[in-house]
Each structure stands twice: as structure tokens, then as C-alpha cells.
Design a protein around this motif. Sequence first.
Motif, PDB file in Angstrom:
ATOM      1  N   SER A 135      -9.015  -1.316   5.422  1.00 19.00           N
ATOM      2  CA  SER A 135      -8.523  -2.532   4.773  1.00 19.00           C
ATOM      3  C   SER A 135      -7.076  -2.328   4.350  1.00 19.00           C
ATOM      4  O   SER A 135      -6.743  -1.309   3.737  1.00 19.00           O
ATOM      5  N   ASN A 191     -10.360 -13.366   0.212  1.00 15.20           N
ATOM      6  CA  ASN A 191     -10.893 -13.273  -1.165  1.00 15.20           C
ATOM      7  C   ASN A 191     -10.825 -14.621  -1.880  1.00 15.20           C
ATOM      8  O   ASN A 191     -10.336 -14.719  -3.020  1.00 15.20           O
ATOM      9  N   LYS A 263     -22.376  -5.950   1.081  1.00  9.83           N
ATOM     10  CA  LYS A 263     -21.931  -4.961   0.097  1.00  9.83           C
ATOM     11  C   LYS A 263     -23.122  -4.699  -0.821  1.00  9.83           C
ATOM     12  O   LYS A 263     -23.521  -5.579  -1.603  1.00  9.83           O
ATOM     13  N   GLY A 291     -16.572  -2.710   1.654  1.00 12.54           N
ATOM     14  CA  GLY A 291     -16.273  -1.599   0.737  1.00 12.54           C
ATOM     15  C   GLY A 291     -15.732  -2.084  -0.590  1.00 12.54           C
ATOM     16  O   GLY A 291     -15.181  -3.173  -0.689  1.00 12.54           O
ATOM     17  N   LEU A 293     -13.887   0.339  -2.535  1.00 10.87           N
ATOM     18  CA  LEU A 293     -13.099   1.532  -2.875  1.00 10.87           C
ATOM     19  C   LEU A 293     -14.017   2.599  -3.500  1.00 10.87           C
ATOM     20  O   LEU A 293     -13.649   3.249  -4.482  1.00 10.87           O
ATOM     21  N   TYR A 323      -7.822   6.104   0.166  1.00  8.39           N
ATOM     22  CA  TYR A 323      -7.576   5.689  -1.221  1.00  8.39           C
ATOM     23  C   TYR A 323      -7.264   6.848  -2.157  1.00  8.39           C
ATOM     24  O   TYR A 323      -6.529   6.690  -3.121  1.00  8.39           O
TER      25      TYR A 323
HETATM   26  O1  LIG Z   1     -12.082  -0.050   1.888  1.00  6.57           O
HETATM   27  C1  LIG Z   1     -12.599  -0.423   0.821  1.00  6.57           C
HETATM   28  O2  LIG Z   1     -13.515   0.164   0.230  1.00  6.57           O
HETATM   29  C2  LIG Z   1     -12.086  -1.720   0.210  1.00  6.57           C
HETATM   30  C3  LIG Z   1     -12.277  -2.836   1.188  1.00  6.57           C
HETATM   31  C4  LIG Z   1     -11.782  -4.107   0.572  1.00  6.57           C
HETATM   32  O3  LIG Z   1     -10.780  -4.623   0.966  1.00  6.57           O
HETATM   33  N1  LIG Z   1     -12.513  -4.583  -0.450  1.00  6.57           N
HETATM   34  C5  LIG Z   1     -12.066  -5.789  -1.112  1.00  6.57           C
HETATM   35  C6  LIG Z   1     -12.897  -6.941  -0.700  1.00  6.57           C
HETATM   36  O4  LIG Z   1     -12.697  -8.020  -1.247  1.00  6.57           O
HETATM   37  O5  LIG Z   1     -13.667  -6.796   0.243  1.00  6.57           O
HETATM   38  C7  LIG Z   1     -12.003  -5.537  -2.571  1.00  6.57           C
HETATM   39  C8  LIG Z   1     -10.865  -4.964  -3.032  1.00  6.57           C
HETATM   40  C9  LIG Z   1     -10.731  -4.646  -4.380  1.00  6.57           C
HETATM   41  C10 LIG Z   1     -11.779  -4.915  -5.241  1.00  6.57           C
HETATM   42  C11 LIG Z   1     -12.945  -5.479  -4.761  1.00  6.57           C
HETATM   43  C12 LIG Z   1     -13.053  -5.796  -3.395  1.00  6.57           C
END
Ligand SMILES: O=C(O)CCC(=O)N[C@@H](C(=O)O)c1ccccc1
Length: 368
Positions: A135, A191, A263, A291, A293, A323
Motif C-alpha cells: 500500500s 477510504n 480485514k 492490512g 499496519l 513499515y
Molecule cells: O499494509 C498495510 O497493512 C496497510 C494497508 C492499508 O493501506 N490500510 C489502510 C486501509 O484503509 O486499508 C489503513 C491505513 C491506516 C489505518 C487503517 C487502514
Amino acid sequence: MKLTGVELRHVTLPLISPFRTSFGTATTRDAVLIRVETTEQQGWGECVAMAEPRYSSEYASSCAEVIRRFFVPALAAAKSVRADDVAGILAVFRGHRMAKAGLEMALLDAELREHGQSFAEALGATRDRVPSGVSVGIMDSTQALLDTVGDYLEQGYRRIKLKIEPGWDLAPVRAVRERFGSEVVLQVDANAAYQISDAPALAALDPYELALIEQPLGEEDILGHADLAQLVQTPICLDESITSVQAAVDAIRLGACQIVNIKPGRVGGYLEARRIHDACLSRGVPVWCGGMLETGLGRAANVALAALPGFTLPGDLSASDRYYRTDITVPFRLDDGNLPVPGGPGLGVTPIPELLEEVTTASEWIPV
Ligand SMILES: O=C(O)CCC(=O)N[C@@H](C(=O)O)c1ccccc1
């Protein structure tokens, strides 16, 4: 198993680089890790709620509070508790799916360690490695984005997900396609930053052969997504809207999504995640693992889940070093664009004590 106590570990891990989405920029990952002790074993879970209620209504300290005040006493009252029982016992409490998921995950880990079974076996995995998607956050410039995407492709990632928002959508998608060609598996994640009136801006992405557009509209706007699906060619994938197997079945039936991001934390746990997988598989709807994070604990469980047959699209299953400079477990490393599915009992990984100490900001023991 009889629950004998629960430890909540508040951890803060610095991110290698700021991660910007349509709802804010993160520079650290605050999370609540859950260690359950039972008469036979201990197990680890990860609560994926962020520090603030921006992605969803839950946040790290709200999860700790609801686990401490309501969930542990309810589980303790049960003579013995199996992971399969958690959702039923906690159903009397509304919502708080990420908190429930973390607790269920820890109990499932303890149970599987007790029986010498891996998450992958227990969930029904059919593969021993899964393709790794990455991501990419919203960037300050197209050049910075291209440099980042180029680096990830160099590392072998099988799929690129770009965060988008109004004003940062067509230009980054077009730039990535023009620089890296049409072979790269490319998708976008909004989002929930758009309105149905933005349909033309989203339809403008159609010529770029995206694998999907993730959660363009608000999480409650199911019919809006169904209308949008008639206005854009690119498949719609839902994330925030899919909070349970019921929500998934309804969204699919209403034509609100053609793909589902699963998720486990968002839907209340890995057992509900499997139920969503099964429901989507029987309806011919592809799924992939989203994901949050996660540390190596949640990452291990997600990789196991992503090895189920219906997970036909690369998930947000990047290497630990996407990350974190240092993960709290043995890091997940890309192998030819894949991550290996852990084979050991339970999660197959545990926190490395000294690394866990380094990132621990608070720890509380909840006796039972
Ligand atoms: O690689 C990862 O774990 C993050 C993937 C990602 O972009 N998650 C996003 C989402 O909205 O899916 C997210 C980011 C930050 C907080 C929550 C969700």
C-alpha cells in the motif's frame, strides 16, 4: 480452556516513513497487544484499532477499556472457553469488533498451540506462500510517488495499491501506468473520501485498467456504491462497509461491490473472516486480505488467512520492513514477491521479549 488472566500491552512502533491516507497521516503505529493465559497455554492477539477513531469508531484505548471492563469478566465467567465460543459470549455487547477480534485471536492462538495446530491448518489454508501487495500513501509529488512505486516493484511486490482522494487520483494513476506499464497489478483505495457526485472523476480512472477501486464512498452508503457500480467500469471493492458476513452478503446482493477486502479486525475476528471468505467463494466474489499496519503477530495471522482458496487477489501483506525498521517478531521478508505462511503451532510467531519491551508504553495485567 479456562482463562486465568489477560495482559494488555500498549505498544508504539515508529513507522519507517509517514503514511498518509485520506483521513490523516500516521508516523507511528499505536496498538494494543493481548496476551491471554489459560490453565494450559498462553496466546497472543493484536487489536488493530488505530490510536484515533479515524478509520473506524474504535481506537486503541477504547479497545483496552472495553476488554478490561466487559469482555474479560464475561469470558472469565464461562467455565471453559474456546475461540469458537468468544463471539457468542461477547454478542451481548454491541460492536467493538476490533477488540473482540484481538481477544478471540489470542484465545485461538493459545488453543492451537495447545493442540500443535497452525492458524493456516485451522482456517483451511491450501497454500504455503501468498503473493505480497503493498500500500502506497498519498505523496507530496508525482515524482516522489514514482520513486516509491519503482522501489517497491524492484523489491518484487506483486500488487501496488495507491491511496487516493479528490485531487490526488487521476494524475498519480496515469503517472504510474505511463512509467511502469499495464502489466503492474494496480488498484486504488479512497477510504470513503468521495461522493456519488464524484462519479465522473472515478470513471476517469477506467482507461487505466485498475484491478479495483476500494471504498470510494462512505461506509454506510451501500446503495450509493450500487449506483456508482453502474457509472464506472472498474470493479468496486468494499472495506469499511463490510463489518460482518451479513454485511458482505447484503452488499454483494445489492450490487454494491464485486470484490471484498477482508480485514479480520474489522469484522470481529478470523473466524468471521473465514465465514465471509466462504460466503464470497460460494458467490464467485474474489476476496483479498486487507492490512492495518499489523506487527508480525497480526501479519502472521493475516498471511495464514490469505492462504485460503478464495483469496485470489494479492493482499496488503507486505514485508515487515515496509513499515517497521524492527518488528516485534522475526520479520516477514519477501521471497520472490511472496510471504511464507507460518507453519508452527498457533500463529507460528511470538514477540521477541527485548524487542517487545522496547516498544511497550504501558502494560496491564487483568486477573481472572
Ligand atoms: O499494509 C498495510 O497493512 C496497510 C494497508 C492499508 O493501506 N490500510 C489502510 C486501509 O484503509 O486499508 C489503513 C491505513 C491506516 C489505518 C487503517 C487502514
